[in-house]
Design an enzyme around this catalytic site. Structure first.
Site, PDB file in Angstrom:
ATOM      1  CB  SER A 125      -0.867  -0.030   1.257  1.00 36.48           C
ATOM      2  OG  SER A 125      -1.425   1.226   1.475  1.00 36.48           O
ATOM      3  CE1 TYR A 150      -4.101  -3.158   5.485  1.00 38.91           C
ATOM      4  CE2 TYR A 150      -3.827  -0.808   5.058  1.00 38.91           C
ATOM      5  CZ  TYR A 150      -3.970  -2.101   4.593  1.00 38.91           C
ATOM      6  OH  TYR A 150      -3.986  -2.343   3.251  1.00 38.91           O
ATOM      7  CE  LYS A 154      -1.552  -4.853   3.368  1.00 40.17           C
ATOM      8  NZ  LYS A 154      -1.707  -6.156   2.761  1.00 40.17           N
TER       9      LYS A 154
END
Ligand code: NAD
Ligand code: UDP
Length: 338
Positions: A125, A150, A154
């Site tokens: 991302s 989150y 990643k």
């Protein structure tokens, strides 16, 4: 033609990618625990593609199930979508996110290594970029400390993969840094179907349009942008799905670990998106300005020249297409796959 394991293949981006993989005559095996998706999406994918896939319901953290899967199917490459993605939830339940996204990914990579499968495309991302970078963001810019758990998962998985590849050059890895996926397949039969209150702008907006939510809250109108609202790089999910095919083809022939931004290279503000949605679809969206959302940056859009030149990939869809397709999906499936 290759045999591709797609983890998280029942989800929003995974299901669109399965269609493109089937269209390119690949054999598709989906592994998904359906924690944020439904089997109905897979049935519709097969309908659209008029081809069948194999579905294994299971969890990437289940090593024994993974070993069985790799023993049963002679997998050539893996596209790894499976993961949890709700920013707010990741702040409340960090362990859940570390376990599912980091430990789960490690369990997958271990099973791959055991089975001698070293080709991988990973869903990363744009959130991994340092907030101090100025858009357009390119792949040589530094990563930062993501503002939420989150984003941290990643970044961790990206770094783990880079180190795996440094230690063993059989690995061939594509790290795709997605910008903001929106839109839906032209058939309007599959699309984004978030559970509960949507966190992201587009599903929230379409749920207002369909009458499931009262009004859109625009988070902040005092940013240093042309109209004061946040600017993002929205990319049609079908273009994003095709980027996975291009990355896969690239990885089937090369080794190394390479990062690619997947965005259109064009930023749009929240107001611009809302206004264009109204214009394209002929629906008025009630809205209010509300305070900035914690952790949001003013502007984020991609420099996508590396993907254009190295992957032979090019986004085909405009913002208007994205807004029309998102709405058509929502309109024809007001309660998603239910
Ligand atoms: P999604 O939730 O629709 O799809 C993820 C799929 O993974 C779901 O079908 C879910 O059931 C499955 N899954 C989750 N944990 C699993 C586990 N432990 N074992 C097996 N299956 C599991 O999300 P999406 O929007 O399609 O995103 C796909 C990937 O792309 C995710 O890794 C996400 O973090 C990443 N990503 C998404 C966006 C976005 O805005 N949608 C942006 C950047 C990156
Ligand atoms: N946004 C908004 N209202 C919403 C959801 C999002 O104004 O209900 C804004 C958000 O502040 C950001 C943009 O829309 O500027 C895109 O947010 P989204 O959560 O979709 O993606 P992000 O880029 O944050 O991952």
């Amino acid at each position: 033609m290759a045999k591709i394991l797609v983890t998280g293949g029942a989800g929003y981006i995974g299901s669109h990618t399965c269609i493109e993989l089937l269209a390119a005559d690949h054999e598709v095996i989906v592994l998904d625990n359906l924690c944020n998706s439904s089997e109905e999406a897979l049935l519709r994918v097969q309908d659209i593609a008029t081809k069948v896939m194999t579905f294994v319901q299971g969890d990437i953290r289940d090593s024994a199930a993974l070993d069985r899967l790799f023993q049963t199917y002679a997998i050539d490459a893996v596209i790894h979508f499976a993961g949890l993605k709700a920013v707010g939830e990741s702040q409340k339940f960090p362990q859940l996110y570390f376990d599912n996204n980091i430990a789960g990914s490690l369990s997958l990579f271990n099973a791959m290594e055991k089975a001698g499968v070293f080709k991988l495309v990973f869903s990363s991302s744009a959130t991994v970029y340092d907030e101090a970078n100025v858009s357009p963001l390119n792949e040589t810019m530094p990563t930062g400390t993501p503002s939420n758990n989150y984003g941290y998962t990643k970044l961790m998985v990206e770094q783990i993969l880079q180190k795996l590849q440094q230690a063993d050059e059989r690995w061939s890895i594509a790290l795709l840094r997605y910008f903001n996926p929106v839109g839906a397949h032209k058939s309007s039969r599959i699309g984004e179907d978030p559970q509960g209150i949507p966190n992201n702008l587009m599903p929230y907006l379409t749920q207002v349009a369909v009458g499931r939510r009262e009004k859109l809250s625009i988070f902040g109108n005092d940013y240093d942008t042309a109209d004061g609202t946040g600017v993002r790089d929205y990319i049609h999910v079908v273009d994003l799905a095709n980027a996975h095919l291009c990355a896969l083809n690239n990885r089937l022939n090369q080794t190394g670990c390479r990062v690619w931004n997947i965005g259109t290279g064009k930023g749009s503000s929240v107001l611009e998106l809302k206004n264009t949605f109204e214009q394209v679809n002929g629906i008025e969206i009630p809205f209010e300005f509300s305070p900035r959302r914690e952790g949001d940056v003013a502007t984020s859009f991609a420099d996508n020249t590396r993907a254009l030149s190295e992957l032979g990939w090019k986004p085909q869809y405009s913002l208007k297409d994205m807004l029309a397709d998102s709405w058509n999906w929502q309109k024809q499936n007001p309660t998603g796959f239910n």
